[in-house]
Structure formats: structure tokens, C-alpha cells
Design a protein around this motif. Structure first.
Motif, PDB file in Angstrom:
ATOM      1  N   GLN A  17       0.854  -1.442  -0.089  1.00 62.69           N
ATOM      2  CA  GLN A  17       0.060   0.011   0.108  1.00 62.69           C
ATOM      3  C   GLN A  17       0.685   1.248   0.022  1.00 62.69           C
ATOM      4  OE1 GLN A  17      -3.438  -0.330  -0.151  1.00 62.69           O
ATOM      5  NE2 GLN A  17      -3.174  -2.389  -0.158  1.00 62.69           N
ATOM      6  N   ARG A  21       5.130   5.741  -2.541  1.00 61.50           N
ATOM      7  CA  ARG A  21       3.813   6.783  -2.545  1.00 61.50           C
ATOM      8  C   ARG A  21       4.225   7.869  -1.411  1.00 61.50           C
ATOM      9  NH1 ARG A  21      -1.570   2.996  -2.648  1.00 61.50           N
ATOM     10  NH2 ARG A  21      -1.433   2.499  -4.908  1.00 61.50           N
ATOM     11  N   THR A  22       3.666   8.926  -1.446  1.00 60.69           N
ATOM     12  CA  THR A  22       4.393   9.936  -0.655  1.00 60.69           C
ATOM     13  C   THR A  22       3.252  10.498   0.299  1.00 60.69           C
ATOM     14  OG1 THR A  22       5.382  11.194  -2.698  1.00 60.69           O
ATOM     15  CG2 THR A  22       4.695  12.694  -0.891  1.00 60.69           C
ATOM     16  N   ARG A  48       8.692  10.285   0.508  1.00 66.76           N
ATOM     17  CA  ARG A  48       8.202   8.812  -0.421  1.00 66.76           C
ATOM     18  C   ARG A  48       8.743   7.815   0.246  1.00 66.76           C
ATOM     19  NH1 ARG A  48      11.113   5.874  -3.495  1.00 66.76           N
ATOM     20  NH2 ARG A  48      12.848   7.275  -3.637  1.00 66.76           N
ATOM     21  N   LEU A 107      -1.994   9.577   2.605  1.00 65.07           N
ATOM     22  CA  LEU A 107      -1.067   9.631   1.469  1.00 65.07           C
ATOM     23  C   LEU A 107      -1.539  10.729   0.556  1.00 65.07           C
ATOM     24  CD1 LEU A 107      -0.836   5.789   0.619  1.00 65.07           C
ATOM     25  CD2 LEU A 107       0.880   7.196   1.797  1.00 65.07           C
ATOM     26  N   GLU A 109      -1.368  10.438  -2.590  1.00 65.77           N
ATOM     27  CA  GLU A 109      -2.033   9.762  -3.792  1.00 65.77           C
ATOM     28  C   GLU A 109      -2.143   8.179  -3.447  1.00 65.77           C
ATOM     29  OE1 GLU A 109      -3.870   9.941  -7.335  1.00 65.77           O
ATOM     30  OE2 GLU A 109      -3.074  11.539  -6.335  1.00 65.77           O
TER      31      GLU A 109
END
Length: 293
Positions: A17, A21-22, A48, A107, A109
Motif C-alpha cells: 500500500q 507513495r508520498t 516518499r 497519502l 496519492e
């Protein structure tokens, strides 16, 4: 309490998950959960996620900034803590209060995705650390070897037991001896090995040591396999359904049919099968004995 198998499964779930991702926002809601303050957990924002790992029962989320400098969000869920993954987090910031929410991570995105760290009950033991090196955390620095690591051989295990004056139950639960085993899986390992939780660790024969080593590895690996691929919200139920003796006092042993017994302590209890583990003799429960006087 989540133990090694659940944290291992949670690590794999979060890696799917989070990695790549940032982190948009981190909201520390319960100050009692924060065990470090410099750097603040809000320094994770804009970084990130590079990796998700595990140290015993500690969950470790590594996030990098633009210069590839890493920070680690390290979480110990303790007895009543849990991580709840959510696809649609509320857009407004959470408000500190008396509820179970301790920390929220959002997150960038996909928008709205992230997780809540929660803790039920009044004893607040959930621990959240933000550090540059996990070895800075005393609980990680003192961890013994990981029982699922390739280098955890029978010889290593025998060396850990050599000279131990404590009972097996206490040795297996000691994170400084072996990392990741708690109250539930120590009961399960001892049942699989057909050994009393009160048996002195130093008194094991070579055959008994090998039998306990095999039971330890197979019990943990089986639990990890049962949990593999499950979402975070299903791990608690899977753990409970897979236990043979722990938490099942009064029920029949799945191996021999004898009644599973319990010994209670001030803040915990252990369960065992007399026929499988203690030669048919019930262990003394001092707490119960005091009530009967």
C-alpha cells in the motif's frame, strides 16, 4: 497483542500500500503515544515511502526526502493497539480527544488513503517513534535474534538456552532472548513441543531442545502463512482462529481431547493441555488458590 506473525503480515500488506507513495500529512493525535520528539513525526510529510520492515514486534516505515535522507516511523502496537487501513480518510484534521485514535497518516496519492493508529482501553502503551536510525530505540537495540531469520539455527537456539535459570514460558517471551514471541505464541509453541511452560530452560536435553526449536519455527511459519495476503483488518480474527490452546481455557485440546487449563497472573494468563504438556497434572494456579481459601 499483535506478535511476530501478525506484524510480519502487516508489514507485507503495508509494503503493497505504501512503497513508492508520498506521505501528505501526519497527525499526532495522542501525545502519550509519541516516544520521540526530535525529529517530529510531521517531518515525514512530503517524503516518499521507500520500505516497510519489521524488528521483532516493531513495525518500521522508512521514508526518504528529495536528498534520499531517511526517516523511520517505528510503531509498537503493544497490547491494545492496532493499525486500521482506510481508503477514504476524512478530509478534515482529527481533533485530540478521549477516543482511540492516536495517529493518522494520509497519502498524497491516492487522495484519502492512509491509516489510523488506534488503541483501545485505558492503559496507553502504544509507542510511536520518529528516528533516523531504528537502533536508537532502546526496545529495538535490546532485541534478541529473529526466529525466522536463516541464521537462527539450532546451535544458536541451544546457546540462548544454555545457563538459563528461568522457566520456558518466560524465556520465550523475553524479547532480549528471542524477538517477536509474546504470550499467545509462547503458549502455542510449548503445546506443539509437548512441554510444560514451567519447565526450566537450562534442563532441556538435546532431544528436547531440538523438539522445541522445531516447534518454535513451525508454529511461527504456519501462522505467517495463514496470515499472508490478508488485509490489516482481518489479521486479528485470523490469529484467534488459528490458536490451539491460547485463549481456549475450558475447551477440548485439539490433539488429545483433554480440557485446556489456565494459570492466571496479575496482568496475563497462560493456557496449556495437561495431557500433552504436564503428564496429566494440572499446574498450580496461585491466584485461584487464594480465592478458595
Amino acid at each position: 497483542m499483535p506478535e511476530l506473525p501478525e506484524v510480519e503480515a502487516l508489514t507485507a500488506f503495508l509494503a503493497d500500500q505504501l512503497v513508492g507513495r508520498t506521505i501528505a500529512r501526519v497527525y499526532p493525535v495522542a501525545v502519550s503515544a509519541l516516544k520521540t520528539y526530535a525529529p517530529p513525526v510531521t517531518d515525514l510529510q512530503g517524503r516518499r515511502v521507500e520500505a516497510v520492515g519489521r524488528h521483532g514486534k516493531f513495525l518500521d516505515i522508512t521514508a526518504l526526502d528529495a536528498e534520499a535522507q531517511g526517516l523511520h516511523l517505528v510503531v509498537h502496537l503493544a497490547r491494545a493497539g492496532w493499525l486500521r487501513w482506510r481508503e477514504n480518510l476524512p478530509p478534515e484534521p482529527p481533533h485530540p480527544g478521549k477516543g482511540p485514535l492516536a495517529l493518522r497518516l494520509c497519502l498524497a496519492e491516492p487522495q484519502g488513503a492512509g491509516f489510523d493508529l488506534t488503541e483501545a482501553g485505558t492503559q496507553k502503551r502504544l509507542a510511536v517513534h520518529c528516528v533516523r536510525d531504528p537502533a536508537e530505540i532502546p526496545g529495538i537495540a535490546r532485541l534478541g535474534p529473529d526466529p525466522l531469520a536463516p541464521e537462527f539455527t539450532l546451535d544458536v537456539f541451544a546457546g540462548l538456552l544454555h545457563g538459563e535459570r528461568r522457566r520456558l514460558k518466560g524465556v520465550l517471551r523475553d524479547q532480549g532472548v528471542i524477538a517477536g514471541i509474546g504470550n499467545a505464541y509462547s503458549d502455542e509453541v510449548l503445546h506443539a513441543a509437548r512441554m510444560s511452560p514451567y519447565k526450566p530452560a537450562a534442563g532441556l536435553s538435546e532431544e528436547e531442545t531440538a523438539r522445541l526449536y522445531e516447534a518454535l519455527g513451525s508454529t511461527l511459519r504456519d501462522a505467517v502463512e495463514r496470515s499472508r495476503g490478508l488485509a490489516a483488518g482481518l489479521l486479528k480474527a485470523e490469529k484467534k482462529s488459528g490458536l490451539r490452546v491460547h485463549g481456549r481455557a475450558g475447551q477440548p485440546c485439539p490433539v488429545c481431547g483433554d480440557t485446556i487449563r489456565e494459570v492466571s497472573f496479575s496482568d496475563s494468563s497462560l493456557q496449556y493441555c495437561p495431557t500433552c504438556q504436564t503428564g496429566g497434572k494440572p499446574l498450580a494456579d496461585r491466584r485461584l488458590s487464594r480465592l478458595l481459601k
